[in-house]
Design a protein around this motif. Structure first.
Motif, PDB file in Angstrom:
ATOM      1  N   PRO A  50      17.628   5.105   4.667  1.00 37.81           N
ATOM      2  CA  PRO A  50      16.897   6.205   4.030  1.00 37.81           C
ATOM      3  C   PRO A  50      16.082   7.034   5.010  1.00 37.81           C
ATOM      4  CG  PRO A  50      16.759   4.258   2.671  1.00 37.81           C
ATOM      5  CD  PRO A  50      17.420   3.831   3.955  1.00 37.81           C
ATOM      6  N   SER A 109      20.320   7.469   0.266  1.00 35.95           N
ATOM      7  CA  SER A 109      19.588   6.863  -0.835  1.00 35.95           C
ATOM      8  C   SER A 109      19.581   5.349  -0.709  1.00 35.95           C
ATOM      9  CB  SER A 109      20.198   7.266  -2.174  1.00 35.95           C
ATOM     10  OG  SER A 109      21.552   6.840  -2.263  1.00 35.95           O
ATOM     11  N   SER A 113      25.434  13.400   0.816  1.00 37.30           N
ATOM     12  CA  SER A 113      24.600  12.342   0.258  1.00 37.30           C
ATOM     13  C   SER A 113      25.373  11.035   0.240  1.00 37.30           C
ATOM     14  CB  SER A 113      24.148  12.714  -1.155  1.00 37.30           C
ATOM     15  OG  SER A 113      23.305  11.722  -1.690  1.00 37.30           O
ATOM     16  N   ARG A 145      17.217  16.238  14.311  1.00 40.78           N
ATOM     17  CA  ARG A 145      17.010  16.143  12.876  1.00 40.78           C
ATOM     18  C   ARG A 145      15.552  16.427  12.548  1.00 40.78           C
ATOM     19  NH1 ARG A 145      17.997   9.625  11.991  1.00 40.78           N
ATOM     20  NH2 ARG A 145      16.053   8.875  13.001  1.00 40.78           N
ATOM     21  N   ALA A 180      12.946  16.190   9.058  1.00 41.95           N
ATOM     22  CA  ALA A 180      12.616  15.952   7.666  1.00 41.95           C
ATOM     23  C   ALA A 180      11.485  16.893   7.262  1.00 41.95           C
ATOM     24  CB  ALA A 180      12.207  14.499   7.446  1.00 41.95           C
ATOM     25  N   GLN A 224      22.491  19.193   5.815  1.00 43.35           N
ATOM     26  CA  GLN A 224      21.613  18.214   5.197  1.00 43.35           C
ATOM     27  C   GLN A 224      22.284  16.862   5.065  1.00 43.35           C
ATOM     28  OE1 GLN A 224      18.354  18.492   4.209  1.00 43.35           O
ATOM     29  NE2 GLN A 224      18.428  16.306   3.682  1.00 43.35           N
ATOM     30  N   THR A 261      17.380  10.342   6.489  1.00 39.19           N
ATOM     31  CA  THR A 261      17.440  11.551   5.682  1.00 39.19           C
ATOM     32  C   THR A 261      16.716  12.691   6.379  1.00 39.19           C
ATOM     33  OG1 THR A 261      17.598  10.333   3.598  1.00 39.19           O
ATOM     34  CG2 THR A 261      16.778  12.591   3.490  1.00 39.19           C
ATOM     35  N   THR A 282      21.403  13.154   3.327  1.00 37.69           N
ATOM     36  CA  THR A 282      20.523  12.430   2.426  1.00 37.69           C
ATOM     37  C   THR A 282      21.055  11.018   2.229  1.00 37.69           C
ATOM     38  OG1 THR A 282      19.943  14.471   1.259  1.00 37.69           O
ATOM     39  CG2 THR A 282      19.459  12.389   0.153  1.00 37.69           C
TER      40      THR A 282
END
Length: 129
Positions: free
Chosen positions: A88, A128, A11, A38, A40, A124, A91, A126
């Motif tokens: 973002p 922000s 993250s 990737r 989502a 994963q 992600t 992520t």
């Protein structure tokens, strides 16, 4: 059977960086294509970048050009996806895939999930705001 293992996810804040390694093993040929994808939640899996180890030709999705770089170490069995200026919308679960019996990743093939026979379990990422 080719084994593929990826890692390095985590993250980060928007604008940050991550580097994802992908290691392939168990192939008998001298070169392979390694691709990064990737996905989502609720979205289709999409190609991000790819590299052919027998010449280091590279391919990128338009959405990551100028921000992501795919490279290979001298052992030719590990590639890295360097992700800079993360957004973002980056992600997703990131997967590494390998195809061993080829002479390139090919501009028309590298981004197609059905073209690859070997997949890692994913890591994963992520980002922000």
């Amino acid at each position: 059977q080719v084994q593929v293992v990826e890692s390095g996810g985590g993250s980060v804040q928007a604008g940050g960086s991550l580097r994802l390694p992908c290691e392939a093993s168990g192939y008998t040929g001298s070169s392979i294509c390694l691709g990064w994808f990737r996905q989502a939640p609720g979205k289709e899996r999409e190609g991000v970048a790819a590299i052919y180890t027998g010449g280091r030709s590279t391919y990128y999705a338009d959405s990551v050009k100028g921000r992501f770089t795919i490279s290979q170490d001298n052992a030719k069995n590990t590639v890295y996806l360097q992700m800079n200026s993360l957004k973002p919308e980056d992600t997703a679960m990131y997967y590494c895939a390998a195809e061993s019996d080829v002479y390139d990743c090919y501009s028309g093939s590298w981004h197609m999930t059905v073209w690859y026979n070997n997949w890692g379990q994913g890591t994963q990422v992520t980002v922000s705001s």
